[in-house]
Scaffold this active site. Structure first.
Site, PDB file in Angstrom:
ATOM      1  N   LYS A  79       0.732  -1.188  -0.096  1.00 46.26           N
ATOM      2  CA  LYS A  79       0.054   0.000  -0.118  1.00 46.26           C
ATOM      3  C   LYS A  79       1.024   1.091  -0.156  1.00 46.26           C
ATOM      4  O   LYS A  79       1.869   1.129   0.636  1.00 46.26           O
ATOM      5  CB  LYS A  79      -1.032  -0.220   1.287  1.00 46.26           C
ATOM      6  CG  LYS A  79      -2.041   1.154   1.326  1.00 46.26           C
ATOM      7  CD  LYS A  79      -2.977   0.900   2.462  1.00 46.26           C
ATOM      8  CE  LYS A  79      -3.898   1.925   2.757  1.00 46.26           C
ATOM      9  NZ  LYS A  79      -4.974   1.713   3.865  1.00 46.26           N
ATOM     10  N   SER A 154      -9.679   1.845   2.818  1.00 45.97           N
ATOM     11  CA  SER A 154      -8.859   2.646   2.019  1.00 45.97           C
ATOM     12  C   SER A 154      -7.840   1.860   1.312  1.00 45.97           C
ATOM     13  O   SER A 154      -7.152   2.117   0.151  1.00 45.97           O
ATOM     14  CB  SER A 154      -8.159   3.685   2.806  1.00 45.97           C
ATOM     15  OG  SER A 154      -7.301   3.097   3.662  1.00 45.97           O
ATOM     16  N   SER A 178     -10.057  -0.327   7.105  1.00 48.88           N
ATOM     17  CA  SER A 178      -9.402  -0.390   5.817  1.00 48.88           C
ATOM     18  C   SER A 178      -8.587  -1.468   5.101  1.00 48.88           C
ATOM     19  O   SER A 178      -8.194  -1.674   3.943  1.00 48.88           O
ATOM     20  CB  SER A 178      -8.353   0.981   5.648  1.00 48.88           C
ATOM     21  OG  SER A 178      -9.220   1.846   5.500  1.00 48.88           O
TER      22      SER A 178
END
Ligand code: GLN
Length: 485
Positions: A79, A154, A178
């Site tokens: 990420k 996210s 997330s």
């Protein structure tokens, strides 16, 4: 079946047997990326050249008979809110659109030490604030199951990458859901570890008392393998806890006889989609069939979790994001400015998107003199009550279950104009972060062709029992669905 469709544990065996080389595997993942990335947009940055060099190095070491790390040669996506030395790290924000870290975060370094081949940096909601990956400065990620829908967020880029075969595994971060919510919406497995199990060093802070890094993978065994690598105490993170790290794969016995499983009463009612409720009920019956003792548990304060979270998380964010000022790194306004304050103002006005600004304002207000006790202080008290609810429930049961998300993947754009609707995406996951507990999402069905996730929650630092339960469920349920991309 393409190589990129295999689980990490299957690929590890194939690499060991030399049925496939790390370079072949990496090339096949990048072929897949070339094929689907224009539709999915899971990545902010691809590191193909680096990846092929890393893969070649693994193959060379293997040929020389050298000892290899447990994830040697596996293509893994990271990420884009984790520091990667020499590789652009943006948090999907304009304010970091030129930022190249000079160090690796601890989790990233551990992955490298374990021999991974990093495919690239995955897209996220700006600074991990969101549930749909639509607030990224670099444009949204699309759900591989239906590209008109969101992948969740996210960590939407990480979840979409794994679901679409654009990485064998990925890491995400979870502050309020997330990892678990995008895993749920993309039909993959996602684990938020206990707060303090995985070092946050090099994870760009959103809400420091909630943030955790965790795996997003195709199955529970892969999650255990990845957790083995990233878990553990780190002196560079004062909130990381010195604790023994077992081999989590050893916990995957398939046996949950006598395990006490509690279904959260408050998370099975209003606001939960009927198909999701039905799938979770069927999953609970399946766990019962495996010998688990099923009961209902109550988390009476969970209805206040969202309100408390949206004071605590923005308060911490407003403080954490003060560092982005255009002075030493990141975007700086090119406009003429009269003084330093104007430079800060213009830089931050240009650099942050609407959702990030909303959180900074919310948080600054909640912390301001005269309001601190009424908002931030009160929210902290609610947080304690929620942690106590869980403690009471864990006196009765060993594992708590609920839906991961109240709905399946929604249409792109459907909730961008209504922040409250977007925030509701995390009603089931946020209480777990507030209490600091481990939570996992595993696929448990489809609704309208889109995946449903089952959330399981464990006791603090008891990832072993959590993974054992998730694995037993996964074996019994037999999820073999894949997006048709
Ligand atoms: N969707 C939640 C938020 O917007 C959680 C995000 C996260 O876990 N990073 O804050």
């Amino acid at each position: 079946m393409e190589f990129s469709d295999y689980t990490a544990h299957a690929l590890i065996e194939m690499l060991d047997r030399r049925d496939i080389s790390a370079v072949e595997l990496t090339k096949s993942v990048f072929d897949r990326i070339a094929e689907v990335e224009p539709d999915v947009h899971a990545y902010v940055t691809l590191t193909e050249e680096l990846a092929l060099a890393e893969a070649a190095a693994v193959d060379k070491r293997r040929a020389a008979g050298e000892a290899l790390g447990p994830l040697a040669g596996l293509p893994v996506a990271v990420k884009d809110n984790m520091a990667t030395k020499g590789v652009l790290t943006t948090c999907s924000s304009r304010i970091l659109n030129n930022f190249i870290p000079v160090y690796n975060g601890t989790a990233v370094q551990k992955l490298y030490d374990a021999g991974i081949v990093m495919t690239g940096k995955t897209n996220l909601d700006e600074f991990a604030m969101g549930s749909s990956t639509e607030t990224s400065y670099f444009g949204p990620t699309h759900n591989p199951w239906n590209i008109d829908t969101v992948p969740g967020g996210s960590s939407g880029g990480s979840a979409a990458a794994v679901a679409a075969g654009e990485a064998v595994m990925a890491v995400g971060s979870d502050t309020g859901g997330s990892i678990r919510q995008p895993a749920s919406l993309c039909g993959v497995v996602g684990l938020k570890p206990t707060y303090g199990l995985v070092s946050r060093y090099g994870l760009f802070a959103f809400a420091s008392s909630l943030d955790q890094i965790g795996p997003i993978t195709k199955d529970v065994t892969d999650t255990a393998l990845l957790l083995n690598v990233i878990a553990g105490h780190d002196e560079r993170d004062s909130t990381s806890v010195p604790t023994d790290i077992p081999d989590y794969t050893k916990a995957l016995t398939g046996d949950i006889k006598g395990l006490r499983v509690g279904v959260v009463k408050e998370l099975m009612g209003e606001g939960i989609d009927v198909d999701i409720k039905a799938a979770v009920e069927a999953s609970v019956r399946l766990l019962g069939g495996l010998g688990a003792e099923i009961s209902e548990v109550s988390l009476p304060h969970s209805e206040y979790a969202l309100s408390a979270y949206y004071l605590i998380a923005p308060a911490e964010a407003s403080s954490n994001l003060a560092r982005y000022d255009g002075v030493r790194f990141g975007h700086r306004t090119q406009d003429e400015v009269a003084d330093m304050v104007e430079m800060y103002m213009k830089t931050r006005a240009e650099g942050f998107g609407d959702e990030v600004k909303r959180r900074i304002m919310l948080g600054t207000y909640a912390l301001s003199a005269g309001y601190y006790d009424a908002y931030y202080g009160q929210a902290q008290k609610v947080r304690t009550l929620i942690a106590r609810d869980f403690a009471a429930a864990f006196n009765q049961v060993d594992i708590i279950v609920s839906p991961t998300s109240p709905s399946v993947a929604f249409k792109m754009g459907a909730k961008v104009a209504d922040p409250l609707q977007m925030y509701l995406s995390d009603v089931c996951t946020i209480p777990v972060n507030l209490a600091g507990l481990p939570g996992i999402s595993v696929p448990c069905g489809l609704s309208g062709g889109l995946p449903i996730g089952l959330q399981m929650i464990g006791r603090a630092f008891d990832e072993s029992t959590l993974l054992r339960t998730a694995h037993a469920f996964e074996l019994a349920f037999g999820w073999h669905e894949k997006p048709n991309l």
